[in-house]
Write a protein that holds these residues in place. Structure first.
Motif, PDB file in Angstrom:
ATOM      1  N   LYS A  46       0.823  -1.217   0.000  1.00 23.65           N
ATOM      2  CA  LYS A  46       0.000   0.000   0.000  1.00 23.65           C
ATOM      3  C   LYS A  46       0.859   1.271   0.000  1.00 23.65           C
ATOM      4  O   LYS A  46       0.522   2.252  -0.635  1.00 23.65           O
ATOM      5  N   PHE A  47       1.975   1.233   0.744  1.00 25.24           N
ATOM      6  CA  PHE A  47       2.820   2.428   0.786  1.00 25.24           C
ATOM      7  C   PHE A  47       3.416   2.732  -0.588  1.00 25.24           C
ATOM      8  O   PHE A  47       3.538   3.889  -0.985  1.00 25.24           O
ATOM      9  N   GLU A  48       3.781   1.678  -1.307  1.00 21.98           N
ATOM     10  CA  GLU A  48       4.367   1.869  -2.628  1.00 21.98           C
ATOM     11  C   GLU A  48       3.323   2.437  -3.588  1.00 21.98           C
ATOM     12  O   GLU A  48       3.589   3.362  -4.355  1.00 21.98           O
ATOM     13  N   VAL A  49       2.106   1.878  -3.526  1.00 29.25           N
ATOM     14  CA  VAL A  49       1.034   2.324  -4.421  1.00 29.25           C
ATOM     15  C   VAL A  49       0.661   3.779  -4.115  1.00 29.25           C
ATOM     16  O   VAL A  49       0.303   4.551  -5.007  1.00 29.25           O
ATOM     17  N   ALA A  50       0.782   4.162  -2.856  1.00 32.49           N
ATOM     18  CA  ALA A  50       0.380   5.519  -2.461  1.00 32.49           C
ATOM     19  C   ALA A  50       1.458   6.560  -2.758  1.00 32.49           C
ATOM     20  O   ALA A  50       1.246   7.747  -2.520  1.00 32.49           O
ATOM     21  N   ASN A  51       2.600   6.126  -3.273  1.00 32.89           N
ATOM     22  CA  ASN A  51       3.723   7.045  -3.462  1.00 32.89           C
ATOM     23  C   ASN A  51       3.298   8.343  -4.160  1.00 32.89           C
ATOM     24  O   ASN A  51       2.648   8.318  -5.191  1.00 32.89           O
ATOM     25  N   GLY A  52       3.668   9.463  -3.574  1.00 33.70           N
ATOM     26  CA  GLY A  52       3.307  10.762  -4.142  1.00 33.70           C
ATOM     27  C   GLY A  52       1.957  11.245  -3.628  1.00 33.70           C
ATOM     28  O   GLY A  52       1.616  12.411  -3.757  1.00 33.70           O
ATOM     29  N   GLY A  53       1.170  10.339  -3.073  1.00 33.13           N
ATOM     30  CA  GLY A  53      -0.180  10.680  -2.624  1.00 33.13           C
ATOM     31  C   GLY A  53      -0.334  10.602  -1.124  1.00 33.13           C
ATOM     32  O   GLY A  53       0.587  10.956  -0.366  1.00 33.13           O
TER      33      GLY A  53
END
Ligand code: ATP
Ligand code: MG
Length: 451
Positions: free
Chosen positions: A227-234
């Motif tokens: 989840k942290f990777e997918v949320a990168n920038g957000g």
């Protein structure tokens, strides 16, 4: 109504021939022989599309295009030129032109491009409309002082990079607040990923949050991004953080401190840029005292605290919320819009809403379905929402460990109920339940009831 096309060219013959052809195709046509005239006509007539020559005396096509896009960003412009080069075409498209046609003009091509541009514009308009509707649907409604204060806090906190901890009872709108903050932040066009901390088992938390490599454990048949990777920038929304086990809290704390991690079974360290918004319906300070929530994690998350007020403290929002939910329901179900009588609304205002806005929304839907007539009246409101039915939240009382605690719980609920029946007027409530005003005051304070 036929779409209006403005043709801008300094060559009279082109204006004439294009006007003829486009009128034959059923368009309304306006003409201008230079950029100034074009800008004036756009102002006065609001055409649907502009065909714009590049080379013209006075202000040229590119400058005219820039001005059009500045004042009418959604107006479609198609560039025409006899001297077109690839660079001019690229420049014009970068400045927002829809397409580029070279002279000598092929009539079929002109008509096709115009129709495409008009279709595109319609789709864009529909898209804008739908986006606006979705945003409206997910916006925080209400104008009571507590909601106004909440909106103000959000407006200040949202554009910053600060981490936020949202607290509030069940169903008060914590998730809605988190979404609004993301929407109003600089990260709005990047993902908002929510993690329901209470729902992930301890042994899966690392793989959920950090991802895993293929073969990292039995069942890891392919690489998975966390989840942290997918949320990168957000933004990452850690929901229900008060319900995490201490073990999970330790893992979350580590990643929040370091903002870098390895996928489970991986060796490469990944660094991410995420803003954290957390939410809980528990009083975390109490949980810290009890030893069920880590103090260091609490301070890490609680940079800006935002508390969402319970519905019983903002009953003046109930009429508007009920109206919005009725409208949403009738639109979703394609059924007739029902209305509520003022007496029915009054009944709703006197209830204490332990489930807050979610409970109100559910009740309104239920009423919209169950009420046969077009108007929902006082008699349609079922118990326990009617003020004469004293509501005893059984579950909470029966959860009490001792008779003393159960009595206390009952007393609190009784006072809450009577307060809301009397619109939070303390003297009136005291009189109605036969106690001194000062005594009721003390009780209210000791139960932590906020009016
Ligand atoms: N001010 C509001 N205006 C309009 N709708 C609202 C408002 N507050 C809450 N809602 C609606 O009420 C429902 C519950 O809100 P939400 O899920 O954000 O609450 P929550 O505090 O996260 O609840 P829980 O504690 O159960 O997780 C949602 O459907 C939400 O859209
Ligand atoms: Mg929630």
């Amino acid at each position: 109504m036929f779409p209006t096309i403005l043709v801008v060219d300094d060559e009279a013959t082109i204006l004439q021939s294009l006007s003829g052809i486009l009128s034959d195709e059923g368009f309304e046509v306006l003409t201008a022989s230079n950029g100034y005239e074009a800008l004036k006509l756009i102002d006065a007539e609001s055409p649907d599309l502009v065909l714009l020559d590049i080379w013209m005396p006075g202000i040229d096509g590119i400058e005219t295009l820039q001005e059009i896009k500045r004042t009418n960003p959604f107006l479609q412009v198609i560039i025409i030129s006899g001297h077109g080069t690839i660079e001019t075409a690229v420049k014009a498209t970068k400045l927002g032109a829809y397409d580029f046609i070279e002279k000598p003009l092929s009539i079929e091509k002109v008509v096709v491009v115009i129709n495409n541009a008009l279709n595109f514009r319609q789709l864009e308009e529909e898209n804008r409309f739908l986006r606006k509707k979705t945003l409206e649907k997910h916006s925080i409604s209400g104008s009571s002082p507590p909601i106004q204060a909440l909106k103000k806090q959000i407006a200040v906190a949202a554009p910053t990079e600060a981490w936020i901890l949202i607290t509030g009872e069940n169903g008060t709108g914590k998730e809605l607040v988190a979404r609004t903050i993301h929407q109003m932040s600089h990260r709005a066009d990047k993902p908002l990923i929510d993690v329901n901390c209470a729902a992930i088992p301890d042994e899966l938390i690392e793989s959920e949050l950090f991802g895993h490599e293929k073969g990292a454990f039995t069942g890891a048949t392919s690489r998975k991004r966390g989840k942290f990777e997918v949320a990168n920038g957000g933004t990452i929304f850690l929901d229900e953080i008060g319900d995490m086990s201490l073990k999970t809290q330790a893992k979350i704390l580590r990643i929040l401190q370091e903002q870098n991690f390895e996928r489970v079974g991986g060796t490469r360290t990944l660094t991410v840029d995420v803003r954290v918004i957390a939410a809980s319906n528990k009083d975390l300070e109490k949980e810290i005292e009890k030893g069920t929530f880590r103090e260091d994690l609490y301070y890490r998350l609680n940079v800006i605290p935002i508390e969402v007020p319970p519905l019983r403290n903002r009953t003046e929002d109930i009429p508007l919320l009920a109206e919005i939910f009725l409208k949403e329901f009738s639109e979703e179900e394609h059924c007739h819009l029902k209305a509520m009588t003022p007496q029915a609304i009054e009944q709703l205002k006197s209830y204490h809403w332990p489930g807050n806005v979610r409970e109100l929304k559910n009740l309104v839907e239920r009423l919209a379905i169950m009420t046969e007539s077009e108007t929902i009246g006082e008699d349609d409101i079922p118990p326990p929402y009617k003020s004469k039915d004293v509501t005893i939240p059984e579950a909470e009382i029966f959860d009490a460990d001792s008779l003393k605690e159960a009595k206390k719980e009952f007393e609190k609920m009784y006072i809450l109920q009577k307060l809301s029946e009397n619109r939070n007027n303390i003297s009136q409530t005291a009189e109605s339940i036969g106690v001194e005003r000062s005594h009721l005051h003390k009780k209210i304070k000791s139960f932590g009831i906020r009016l």
